[in-house]
Write a protein that holds these residues in place. Structure first.
Motif, short mmCIF file in Angstrom:
data_model
loop_
_atom_site.label_atom_id
_atom_site.label_comp_id
_atom_site.label_asym_id
_atom_site.label_seq_id
_atom_site.Cartn_x
_atom_site.Cartn_y
_atom_site.Cartn_z
N CYS A 145 0.86 -1.20 0.00
CA CYS A 145 0.00 0.00 0.00
C CYS A 145 0.89 1.24 0.00
O CYS A 145 1.87 1.31 0.73
CB CYS A 145 -0.87 -0.02 1.25
N GLU A 146 0.51 2.18 -0.84
CA GLU A 146 1.28 3.43 -0.91
C GLU A 146 0.31 4.59 -0.66
O GLU A 146 -0.75 4.65 -1.28
CB GLU A 146 1.88 3.55 -2.32
N ILE A 147 0.70 5.44 0.23
CA ILE A 147 -0.17 6.59 0.56
C ILE A 147 0.63 7.87 0.36
O ILE A 147 1.74 8.00 0.87
CB ILE A 147 -0.64 6.53 2.03
N ASN A 148 0.03 8.80 -0.35
CA ASN A 148 0.63 10.14 -0.46
C ASN A 148 -0.15 11.09 0.44
O ASN A 148 -1.38 11.18 0.34
CB ASN A 148 0.58 10.64 -1.90
N ALA A 149 0.56 11.74 1.32
CA ALA A 149 -0.07 12.70 2.23
C ALA A 149 0.38 14.10 1.84
O ALA A 149 1.58 14.35 1.64
CB ALA A 149 0.34 12.42 3.67
N THR A 150 -0.58 15.01 1.70
CA THR A 150 -0.24 16.38 1.32
C THR A 150 -0.99 17.38 2.21
O THR A 150 -2.07 17.09 2.72
CB THR A 150 -0.61 16.68 -0.15
N ALA A 151 -0.38 18.51 2.39
CA ALA A 151 -1.02 19.63 3.11
C ALA A 151 -0.44 20.92 2.56
O ALA A 151 0.72 20.94 2.12
CB ALA A 151 -0.79 19.53 4.61
N VAL A 152 -1.21 21.97 2.62
CA VAL A 152 -0.73 23.24 2.05
C VAL A 152 0.38 23.83 2.93
O VAL A 152 0.44 23.58 4.14
CB VAL A 152 -1.87 24.28 1.91
N ALA A 169 4.90 23.34 1.76
CA ALA A 169 3.80 22.39 1.69
C ALA A 169 4.30 21.01 2.09
O ALA A 169 5.46 20.65 1.88
CB ALA A 169 3.23 22.37 0.29
N LEU A 170 3.40 20.23 2.69
CA LEU A 170 3.74 18.85 3.06
C LEU A 170 3.46 17.95 1.87
O LEU A 170 2.41 18.04 1.24
CB LEU A 170 2.87 18.42 4.25
N SER A 171 4.39 17.10 1.57
CA SER A 171 4.18 16.06 0.55
C SER A 171 5.06 14.89 0.95
O SER A 171 6.29 14.94 0.83
CB SER A 171 4.57 16.60 -0.83
N THR A 172 4.43 13.86 1.46
CA THR A 172 5.21 12.72 1.94
C THR A 172 4.56 11.41 1.49
O THR A 172 3.34 11.36 1.29
CB THR A 172 5.38 12.78 3.47
N ARG A 173 5.38 10.39 1.35
CA ARG A 173 4.91 9.10 0.85
C ARG A 173 5.12 8.07 1.95
O ARG A 173 6.19 7.99 2.54
CB ARG A 173 5.71 8.75 -0.41
N ILE A 174 4.07 7.29 2.21
CA ILE A 174 4.15 6.23 3.23
C ILE A 174 3.90 4.91 2.53
O ILE A 174 2.97 4.78 1.73
CB ILE A 174 3.08 6.43 4.32
N VAL A 175 4.73 3.93 2.84
CA VAL A 175 4.54 2.59 2.26
C VAL A 175 4.31 1.62 3.40
O VAL A 175 5.07 1.59 4.39
CB VAL A 175 5.76 2.15 1.42
#
Lengths: 158, 319
Positions: B294-301, B309-315
């Motif tokens: 599972c791959e999740i991209n999390a973003t926030a302004v 800005a937040l941009s992070t990937r969780i596996v």
């Protein structure tokens, strides 16, 4: 202050409807003040949130009589009568003077805060069913004469 | 008690007269009390001296509020400027040598009787402007002593374990909580202060409240029988804060068909949006895993001049 009031008036049709009594006010520096209700019973509490406040400027959050244009908010619930302190005023600062460290509420990152402010029919000799009272933000006494940080959201006391 | 302090502060603010505009120049100096009448040296550092002019540092008798002193010790006045002929430049450690007695015109001044102090003001290039006027009180010993001149204390300071000085500033991000430490070679008492509202100082903990510009911490030795006191300035360059999911962390693997709540706001309070790919889904910040990767991209302004800005990937793998 005139500018802030005008912004509030402009926002009122969008922010306040007969069904939803919460209100949002945007300040001159981009800070946002939100109240959970604009009508309240004597002695009840209103949840007040702030976001995007300048963390380098400490503020007082209180329920006050709306002053004349250009004047400091006064009197305020909790600001004059020790017996009436309740939860009517808060000092929020990320950088308090040494004597107040630990006594102030801290800004959260991003210039946020949430407090429950107690509102009352009477503030000193003033009756908020007859004069205009408001949830009020002002710069703390480190910038006591700086009116640029004043924000008012009028509250109707039932 | 807290409410009383708040009430007192509010009342005080209501009663206080209009404040004069604060001077931009931040003064630190030591020692300022119990000075020898002759031979005293105050080590001064100035921060934030306005570019539009130089300063004079004088020893004067305090004047009424709103007026400039008239009784000053002209023999020891210093001119602080980058201009040729100045006594010191604004970035120097300034040596100021006040005396316990002096003559101003025809008036004999005794600083054990009159309230003397250091008076800072704009120099002749900015005539008539009082915005940099500051008065720092001094006290002198009642009797003249013939003590031997002591060496100036040496202070070694670090922030987060990194040595910091005016020649070696440190860079800190918005809201990057940091710790200042310092040691006095003479074993003297040290006091810490923030010289700029852009950085809060609580004990030894520094919290940058801006991401642009600079702030500074002063560490001042009170001096003792081995050395005279002095201040040092620790400059801090401010930069954008690191935007994260906060304290939250996911394991590399988890049970398939399990549900895990994900944070709804970032460490700076911004709303986080998730986009799931592969063997999972995220609905209303709740992660549901299936078997597989599972791959999740999390973003926030982000916020201009505070954090990106937040941009992070969780596996995570469901098993």
């Amino acid at each position: 202050m005139k500018r802030l009031l005008l912004m509030l008036i402009a926002l009122l049709p969008f922010a306040i409807s007969p069904e939803a009594s919460a209100a949002v006010l945007k300040g001159a520096q981009g800070q946002v003040l939100t109240v959970s209700a604009t009508t309240a019973k004597n002695g009840s509490t209103i949840t007040v949130s702030g976001n995007r406040f300048d963390e380098t400027v400490g503020i007082y959050l209180a329920f006050c009589v709306v002053p004349k244009k250009g004047q400091a908010p006064s009197p305020c619930g909790g600001g004059i009568n020790k017996a009436g302190l309740g939860e009517a005023s808060f000092w929020i600062s990320a950088n308090p003077p040494p004597y107040a460290i630990g006594l102030t509420e801290e800004f959260l990152p991003g210039g946020r805060f949430t407090q429950k402010v107690k509102v009352s029919k009477k503030i000193g000799k003033f009756d908020c069913t007859k004069v205009k009272c408001a949830i009020t933000v002002r710069a703390d006494h480190m910038r006591g004469e700086d009116r640029r940080y004043d924000m008012f959201i009028p509250i109707r006391i039932k | 008690m807290k409410k009383i302090v708040v009430a007192t502060a509010l009342i005080a603010s209501l009663l206080a007269p209009a404040q004069a505009q604060a001077a931009e120049t931040k003064f630190t100096g030591a020692p300022l009390t119990n000075l020898d009448s002759q031979g005293a040296t105050i080590n001064i550092m100035l921060l934030g001296v306005p570019a539009k002019g130089g300063l004079y540092i004088q020893e004067c008798v305090e004047a009424p509020v709103g007026t400039r002193p008239t009784l000053c010790n002209s023999a020891i006045q210093l001119w602080i400027s980058y201009a040729r002929g100045a006594s010191f430049s604004p970035t120097d450690v300034i040596k100021f040598k006040p005396t316990g007695t002096f003559v101003s015109g025809t008036t004999n001044v005794d600083c054990t009787v009159s309230k003397c102090g250091i008076f800072l003001r704009f120099d002749h290039t900015v005539p008539g402007e009082l915005s940099e006027d500051q008065f720092i009180p001094l006290t002198f010993k009642a009797t003249t002593s013939t003590s031997v001149a002591l060496p100036v204390d040496e202070i070694t300071a670090t922030i987060n374990g990194v040595a910091v000085s005016t020649q070696a500033p440190i860079t800190l991000g918005y809201r990057q909580r940091s710790t200042v430490s310092a040691v006095s070679k003479a074993g003297a008492t040290l006091t810490f202060a923030s010289l700029d509202p852009n950085c809060a100082l609580n004990g030894r903990e520094i919290t940058p409240l801006k991401a642009v510009g600079e702030c500074a911490i002063s560490v001042t030795s009170a001096g003792n029988e081995k050395a005279t006191g002095r201040p040092v300035i620790l400059p801090i360059r401010l930069t954008l804060g690191v935007h994260t999911l906060g304290e939250f962390a996911l394991p590399e693997t988890a049970k398939a068909f399990s549900k895990t709540p994900l944070p709804t706001t970032s460490n700076f309070g911004e709303k986080i949006k998730y986009k799931a790919m592969g063997a999972c889904s995220v609905v209303r910040s709740q992660l549901t895993l299936r078997r597989g990767k599972c791959e999740i991209n999390a973003t926030a302004v982000g916020r201009k001049a505070l954090y990106v800005a937040l941009s992070t990937r969780i596996v995570i793998t469901g098993k």
